[in-house]
Design a protein around this motif. Structure first.
Motif, PDB file in Angstrom:
ATOM      1  N   LEU A  35      -1.301  -4.424  -3.902  1.00  0.00           N
ATOM      2  CA  LEU A  35      -0.101  -3.601  -3.865  1.00  0.00           C
ATOM      3  C   LEU A  35       0.985  -4.209  -4.750  1.00  0.00           C
ATOM      4  O   LEU A  35       1.313  -5.391  -4.620  1.00  0.00           O
ATOM      5  N   ASN A  36       1.535  -3.391  -5.640  1.00  0.00           N
ATOM      6  CA  ASN A  36       2.587  -3.871  -6.539  1.00  0.00           C
ATOM      7  C   ASN A  36       3.871  -4.175  -5.770  1.00  0.00           C
ATOM      8  O   ASN A  36       4.310  -3.380  -4.942  1.00  0.00           O
ATOM      9  N   VAL A  37       4.449  -5.307  -6.069  1.00  0.00           N
ATOM     10  CA  VAL A  37       5.791  -5.652  -5.584  1.00  0.00           C
ATOM     11  C   VAL A  37       6.720  -5.538  -6.787  1.00  0.00           C
ATOM     12  O   VAL A  37       6.490  -6.181  -7.815  1.00  0.00           O
ATOM     13  N   ARG A  38       7.747  -4.716  -6.669  1.00  0.00           N
ATOM     14  CA  ARG A  38       8.606  -4.425  -7.815  1.00  0.00           C
ATOM     15  C   ARG A  38       9.991  -5.047  -7.651  1.00  0.00           C
ATOM     16  O   ARG A  38      10.413  -5.372  -6.541  1.00  0.00           O
ATOM     17  N   SER A  39      10.691  -5.161  -8.765  1.00  0.00           N
ATOM     18  CA  SER A  39      12.013  -5.801  -8.756  1.00  0.00           C
ATOM     19  C   SER A  39      13.083  -4.899  -8.163  1.00  0.00           C
ATOM     20  O   SER A  39      14.185  -5.355  -7.864  1.00  0.00           O
ATOM     21  N   GLY A  40      12.786  -3.615  -7.997  1.00  0.00           N
ATOM     22  CA  GLY A  40      13.732  -2.676  -7.411  1.00  0.00           C
ATOM     23  C   GLY A  40      12.999  -1.550  -6.702  1.00  0.00           C
ATOM     24  O   GLY A  40      11.765  -1.437  -6.789  1.00  0.00           O
ATOM     25  N   PRO A  41      13.738  -0.676  -6.014  1.00  0.00           N
ATOM     26  CA  PRO A  41      13.131   0.378  -5.195  1.00  0.00           C
ATOM     27  C   PRO A  41      12.705   1.599  -6.004  1.00  0.00           C
ATOM     28  O   PRO A  41      13.322   2.661  -5.941  1.00  0.00           O
ATOM     29  N   GLY A  42      11.636   1.471  -6.792  1.00  0.00           N
ATOM     30  CA  GLY A  42      11.141   2.581  -7.581  1.00  0.00           C
ATOM     31  C   GLY A  42      10.097   2.132  -8.574  1.00  0.00           C
ATOM     32  O   GLY A  42      10.024   0.946  -8.933  1.00  0.00           O
ATOM     33  N   THR A  43       9.288   3.092  -9.056  1.00  0.00           N
ATOM     34  CA  THR A  43       8.213   2.745  -9.993  1.00  0.00           C
ATOM     35  C   THR A  43       8.734   2.428 -11.394  1.00  0.00           C
ATOM     36  O   THR A  43       7.978   1.945 -12.240  1.00  0.00           O
ATOM     37  N   ASP A  44      10.007   2.693 -11.633  1.00  0.00           N
ATOM     38  CA  ASP A  44      10.586   2.352 -12.936  1.00  0.00           C
ATOM     39  C   ASP A  44      10.890   0.863 -13.061  1.00  0.00           C
ATOM     40  O   ASP A  44      11.131   0.366 -14.164  1.00  0.00           O
ATOM     41  N   TYR A  45      10.874   0.156 -11.935  1.00  0.00           N
ATOM     42  CA  TYR A  45      11.179  -1.277 -11.950  1.00  0.00           C
ATOM     43  C   TYR A  45       9.924  -2.089 -12.262  1.00  0.00           C
ATOM     44  O   TYR A  45       8.789  -1.649 -12.011  1.00  0.00           O
ATOM     45  N   ASP A  46      10.132  -3.294 -12.779  1.00  0.00           N
ATOM     46  CA  ASP A  46       9.018  -4.163 -13.180  1.00  0.00           C
ATOM     47  C   ASP A  46       8.219  -4.641 -11.964  1.00  0.00           C
ATOM     48  O   ASP A  46       8.787  -4.862 -10.893  1.00  0.00           O
ATOM     49  N   VAL A  47       6.915  -4.815 -12.170  1.00  0.00           N
ATOM     50  CA  VAL A  47       6.057  -5.435 -11.161  1.00  0.00           C
ATOM     51  C   VAL A  47       6.242  -6.947 -11.247  1.00  0.00           C
ATOM     52  O   VAL A  47       6.050  -7.543 -12.315  1.00  0.00           O
ATOM     53  N   ILE A  48       6.642  -7.563 -10.140  1.00  0.00           N
ATOM     54  CA  ILE A  48       6.904  -9.003 -10.142  1.00  0.00           C
ATOM     55  C   ILE A  48       5.851  -9.791  -9.376  1.00  0.00           C
ATOM     56  O   ILE A  48       5.780 -11.006  -9.473  1.00  0.00           O
ATOM     57  N   SER A  49       5.021  -9.102  -8.581  1.00  0.00           N
ATOM     58  CA  SER A  49       3.967  -9.785  -7.832  1.00  0.00           C
ATOM     59  C   SER A  49       3.032  -8.733  -7.263  1.00  0.00           C
ATOM     60  O   SER A  49       3.239  -7.523  -7.444  1.00  0.00           O
ATOM     61  N   LYS A  50       1.976  -9.194  -6.594  1.00  0.00           N
ATOM     62  CA  LYS A  50       1.064  -8.306  -5.881  1.00  0.00           C
ATOM     63  C   LYS A  50       0.777  -8.911  -4.513  1.00  0.00           C
ATOM     64  O   LYS A  50       0.740 -10.141  -4.371  1.00  0.00           O
ATOM     65  N   VAL A  51       0.584  -8.049  -3.513  1.00  0.00           N
ATOM     66  CA  VAL A  51       0.264  -8.506  -2.157  1.00  0.00           C
ATOM     67  C   VAL A  51      -0.974  -7.754  -1.679  1.00  0.00           C
ATOM     68  O   VAL A  51      -1.333  -6.699  -2.224  1.00  0.00           O
ATOM     69  N   ASN A  52      -1.604  -8.311  -0.659  1.00  0.00           N
ATOM     70  CA  ASN A  52      -2.869  -7.766  -0.179  1.00  0.00           C
ATOM     71  C   ASN A  52      -2.925  -7.813   1.340  1.00  0.00           C
ATOM     72  O   ASN A  52      -2.270  -8.641   1.977  1.00  0.00           O
ATOM     73  N   PRO A  53      -3.747  -6.926   1.961  1.00  0.00           N
ATOM     74  CA  PRO A  53      -3.940  -7.008   3.409  1.00  0.00           C
ATOM     75  C   PRO A  53      -4.748  -8.258   3.747  1.00  0.00           C
ATOM     76  O   PRO A  53      -5.541  -8.717   2.920  1.00  0.00           O
ATOM     77  N   PRO A  54      -4.553  -8.897   4.909  1.00  0.00           N
ATOM     78  CA  PRO A  54      -3.661  -8.476   6.002  1.00  0.00           C
ATOM     79  C   PRO A  54      -2.336  -9.233   6.001  1.00  0.00           C
ATOM     80  O   PRO A  54      -1.824  -9.587   7.046  1.00  0.00           O
ATOM     81  N   GLU A  55      -1.807  -9.535   4.830  1.00  0.00           N
ATOM     82  CA  GLU A  55      -0.584 -10.324   4.735  1.00  0.00           C
ATOM     83  C   GLU A  55       0.584  -9.603   5.415  1.00  0.00           C
ATOM     84  O   GLU A  55       0.621  -8.379   5.471  1.00  0.00           O
ATOM     85  N   GLN A  56       1.539 -10.405   5.925  1.00  0.00           N
ATOM     86  CA  GLN A  56       2.739  -9.869   6.555  1.00  0.00           C
ATOM     87  C   GLN A  56       3.966 -10.538   5.957  1.00  0.00           C
ATOM     88  O   GLN A  56       3.954 -11.745   5.706  1.00  0.00           O
ATOM     89  N   TYR A  57       5.009  -9.741   5.723  1.00  0.00           N
ATOM     90  CA  TYR A  57       6.239 -10.262   5.145  1.00  0.00           C
ATOM     91  C   TYR A  57       7.445  -9.662   5.865  1.00  0.00           C
ATOM     92  O   TYR A  57       7.419  -8.481   6.230  1.00  0.00           O
ATOM     93  N   PRO A  58       8.509 -10.446   6.082  1.00  0.00           N
ATOM     94  CA  PRO A  58       9.716  -9.914   6.720  1.00  0.00           C
ATOM     95  C   PRO A  58      10.352  -8.799   5.877  1.00  0.00           C
ATOM     96  O   PRO A  58      10.433  -8.901   4.661  1.00  0.00           O
TER      97      PRO A  58
END
Length: 313
Positions: A35-58
């Motif tokens: 799953l793409n983690v982006r620098s802002g709330p939208g697909t126009d923002y850069d992808v800064i990382s990726k996460v995968n199940p079953p990871e959990q984040y606050p």
């Protein structure tokens, strides 16, 4: 009238504060692969990382169909379609390490709390060192404690988990590197499962100067086997392997099993100078006792720091 406005202001403040607490009391459990983690709330923002199940984040905040999550050293946005919300009843200072009868895990729990403090802004001593003419000052070092969470790794003769030993080792090494002015990042700070892809993505996005994957070896069928192995993949990293491996052997006087070129995932997809360190055999009773010793971990860390200083010189 003024009294009424005052009370309304207080009530509004309490309401806003309560919402903030509610948001921080939620975790996002990832459901989408890579799953793409982006620098802002939208697909126009850069992808800064990726996460995968079953990871959990606050979950930190929300904006439309996007939520901002805390990945430790940085924050990013993920779409709500690809995670589920889990209420987090733990206090902010809980270390999330599962309870175990093993004394090694109890020790690890204490060290996790210390690690959270060490990853705060640099101490005055570390800041002073950064200002000195130190070869490691300002270098970005990513430490990757192998395994974690549901992946305990190898199991030692005492029943201790490799995942606990690697985290404790990374915490000791982090302290020494920061004393030398390095900027140190951990791929995990507690007993958390982190996919291999996320570990290397962390180093690549940070453009780390060095990535070190920390592991311990095990051959239960051959309990007499002991010693240190260092693995590299790219020819560019051979000298790094020689320096770091030599530093560890000199400081610990452990059995030297040499360096070896090996095609390992965390080295293959890593674009930064990278090594995988096998720092001893927990299937060997005497070697596992060494690994459980703070003095030994400090000696090993000194060796790694010496090797890094030689590499950057």
């Amino acid at each position: 009238m003024k009294r009424k406005i005052f009370f309304l202001t207080i009530i509004s403040f309490i309401f806003i504060f309560s919402i903030s607490l509610l948001i921080y009391a939620q975790d996002a459990q990832i459901e989408g692969e890579n799953l793409n983690v982006r620098s802002g709330p939208g697909t126009d923002y850069d992808v800064i990382s990726k996460v995968n199940p079953p990871e959990q984040y606050p979950v930190l905040e929300e904006s439309g169909e996007w939520s901002k999550i805390d990945l430790g050293d940085y924050q990013g946005w993920i779409h709500k379609d690809y995670f589920s919300v889990i209420e987090n009843t733990e206090t902010e200072n809980d270390d999330k390490v599962t309870t175990s009868e093993s004394e090694d895990e109890d020790e690890n729990s204490n060290n996790v709390e210390r690690d959270d403090n060490n990853n705060a802004p640099l101490t005055r001593a570390a800041e002073d060192n950064k200002s000195m003419d130190n070869i490691l000052a300002g270098k970005k070092i990513v430490l990757d404690p192998g395994h974690g969470g549901r992946d305990v790794g190898a199991i030692g003769t005492s029943g201790g988990f490799e995942s606990n030993y690697t985290l404790k080792t990374a915490q000791v090494l982090l302290e020494l590197l920061e004393e030398h002015g390095a900027d140190v990042y951990l791929t995990r700070k507690n007993n958390q499962y982190v996919p291999l892809t996320s570990r290397t993505t962390h180093a690549n996005l940070l453009q780390a100067d060095v990535y070190l994957s920390i592991h311990y070896n095990s051959t239960p069928e051959l309990t007499e086997v002991r010693g240190i192995d260092t693995y590299y993949l790219s020819e560019r990293d051979k000298q790094l392997a020689e320096y770091v491996h030599g530093g560890i052997i000199n400081e610990t006087e452990m059995n030297d099993r040499g360096i070896e070129q090996r095609d390992l995932h965390v080295l293959r997809v890593n674009h930064r100078p990278s090594l995988l360190l096998e720092l001893g055999f927990i299937s060997n009773e005497s070697e596992e006792r060494n690994i459980q010793s703070r003095a030994y971990l400090e000696a090993m860390s000194r060796g790694i720091v010496t090797g890094l200083e030689q590499f950057f010189r």
